[in-house]
Design a protein around this motif. Sequence first.
Motif, mmCIF file in Angstrom:
data_model
loop_
_atom_site.group_PDB
_atom_site.id
_atom_site.type_symbol
_atom_site.label_atom_id
_atom_site.label_comp_id
_atom_site.label_asym_id
_atom_site.label_seq_id
_atom_site.Cartn_x
_atom_site.Cartn_y
_atom_site.Cartn_z
ATOM 1 N N UNK A 165 70.503 54.733 65.593
ATOM 2 C CA UNK A 165 69.152 54.285 65.116
ATOM 3 C C UNK A 165 68.752 53.924 65.544
ATOM 4 N N UNK A 166 66.772 53.980 65.067
ATOM 5 C CA UNK A 166 65.805 52.936 65.724
ATOM 6 C C UNK A 166 64.538 52.504 65.670
ATOM 7 N N UNK A 167 64.590 51.637 65.754
ATOM 8 C CA UNK A 167 62.762 51.244 64.729
ATOM 9 C C UNK A 167 62.121 51.596 65.232
ATOM 10 N N UNK A 168 61.265 52.722 65.515
ATOM 11 C CA UNK A 168 59.318 52.757 65.527
ATOM 12 C C UNK A 168 58.179 51.819 64.749
ATOM 13 N N UNK A 169 57.227 51.272 65.714
ATOM 14 C CA UNK A 169 55.997 50.568 64.659
ATOM 15 C C UNK A 169 54.769 51.636 65.075
ATOM 16 N N UNK A 170 54.102 51.614 63.658
ATOM 17 C CA UNK A 170 53.249 52.340 64.101
ATOM 18 C C UNK A 170 52.360 51.618 63.627
ATOM 19 N N UNK A 171 50.922 51.948 64.452
ATOM 20 C CA UNK A 171 49.787 50.646 64.282
ATOM 21 C C UNK A 171 48.363 52.223 63.860
ATOM 22 N N UNK A 172 48.132 51.805 62.848
ATOM 23 C CA UNK A 172 46.890 52.586 62.785
ATOM 24 C C UNK A 172 45.490 52.067 61.432
ATOM 25 N N UNK A 173 44.678 52.443 61.485
ATOM 26 C CA UNK A 173 43.500 52.674 60.099
ATOM 27 C C UNK A 173 44.122 53.147 58.805
ATOM 28 N N UNK A 174 44.270 52.437 57.657
ATOM 29 C CA UNK A 174 44.578 52.944 56.515
ATOM 30 C C UNK A 174 43.678 53.983 55.995
ATOM 31 N N UNK A 175 43.787 55.156 55.978
ATOM 32 C CA UNK A 175 42.576 56.149 55.487
ATOM 33 C C UNK A 175 42.632 55.681 53.544
ATOM 34 N N UNK A 176 43.560 56.080 52.909
ATOM 35 C CA UNK A 176 43.922 56.125 51.761
ATOM 36 C C UNK A 176 44.549 55.513 51.088
ATOM 37 N N UNK A 177 45.198 55.340 49.616
ATOM 38 C CA UNK A 177 46.071 54.545 48.676
ATOM 39 C C UNK A 177 46.106 55.315 47.622
ATOM 40 N N UNK A 178 46.796 56.108 47.848
ATOM 41 C CA UNK A 178 46.886 57.011 46.295
ATOM 42 C C UNK A 178 48.903 56.231 45.233
ATOM 43 N N UNK A 179 48.726 57.193 43.945
ATOM 44 C CA UNK A 179 49.649 57.358 43.672
ATOM 45 C C UNK A 179 49.774 55.903 42.897
ATOM 46 N N UNK A 180 51.493 55.531 42.081
ATOM 47 C CA UNK A 180 51.471 54.557 41.941
ATOM 48 C C UNK A 180 52.869 54.390 41.132
ATOM 49 N N UNK A 181 53.610 53.211 41.321
ATOM 50 C CA UNK A 181 55.045 52.734 41.302
ATOM 51 C C UNK A 181 55.761 53.328 42.757
ATOM 52 N N UNK A 182 56.733 54.185 41.725
ATOM 53 C CA UNK A 182 57.752 54.140 43.824
ATOM 54 C C UNK A 182 57.147 55.512 44.034
ATOM 55 N N UNK A 183 56.059 56.682 43.505
ATOM 56 C CA UNK A 183 56.103 57.612 44.104
ATOM 57 C C UNK A 183 53.994 57.578 45.292
ATOM 58 N N UNK A 184 54.204 55.566 45.217
ATOM 59 C CA UNK A 184 52.726 55.310 46.027
ATOM 60 C C UNK A 184 53.050 55.653 47.649
ATOM 61 N N UNK A 185 51.817 56.756 47.919
ATOM 62 C CA UNK A 185 51.997 56.760 49.697
ATOM 63 C C UNK A 185 50.048 55.778 49.897
ATOM 64 N N UNK A 186 50.310 55.652 50.921
ATOM 65 C CA UNK A 186 49.715 55.617 52.098
ATOM 66 C C UNK A 186 49.141 56.003 53.423
ATOM 67 N N UNK A 187 47.883 56.678 53.547
ATOM 68 C CA UNK A 187 47.759 58.293 54.756
ATOM 69 C C UNK A 187 47.096 56.640 55.708
ATOM 70 N N UNK A 188 48.171 56.987 56.556
ATOM 71 C CA UNK A 188 47.700 55.984 58.242
ATOM 72 C C UNK A 188 47.037 57.332 59.050
#
Length: 113
Positions: free
Chosen positions: A41-64
């Motif tokens: 198991x490893x932890x990988x960092x991902x760095x990017x620009x947020x294009x959109x945030x959608x949804x609410x509650x537990x189904x909230x998603x972010x497009x990077x």
Amino acid sequence: MTGMDDLIRTVEARFIRDEIPEFRPGDIIRLYERHTEGARERIQPVEGVVLKISGSGASETVTVRWVAAGVGVERTIPLHSPKIVRIEVVKRNTVRQSRPYWLRRVTRIHKIQ
């Protein structure tokens, strides 16, 4: 019908994380994601620009969007996933659109003023 809505909210409340920082489209964020490869198991960092945030509650998603090996990569990631270890805001940017898809055409994506 409100009884069922209350039930759904109480079940979802167990899965919502509290430690997510506040960010907006146009900001540069760093996500630390847990990857399992066989027994390792490893932890990988991902760095990017947020294009959109959608949804609410537990189904909230972010497009990077980020550039990896000269190729633009976009991913839609659920914010409350147990695979996300932590989220950091690297840089706050101001954009005038709520979904800045024009950032796809920008070659030096991390140089937004």
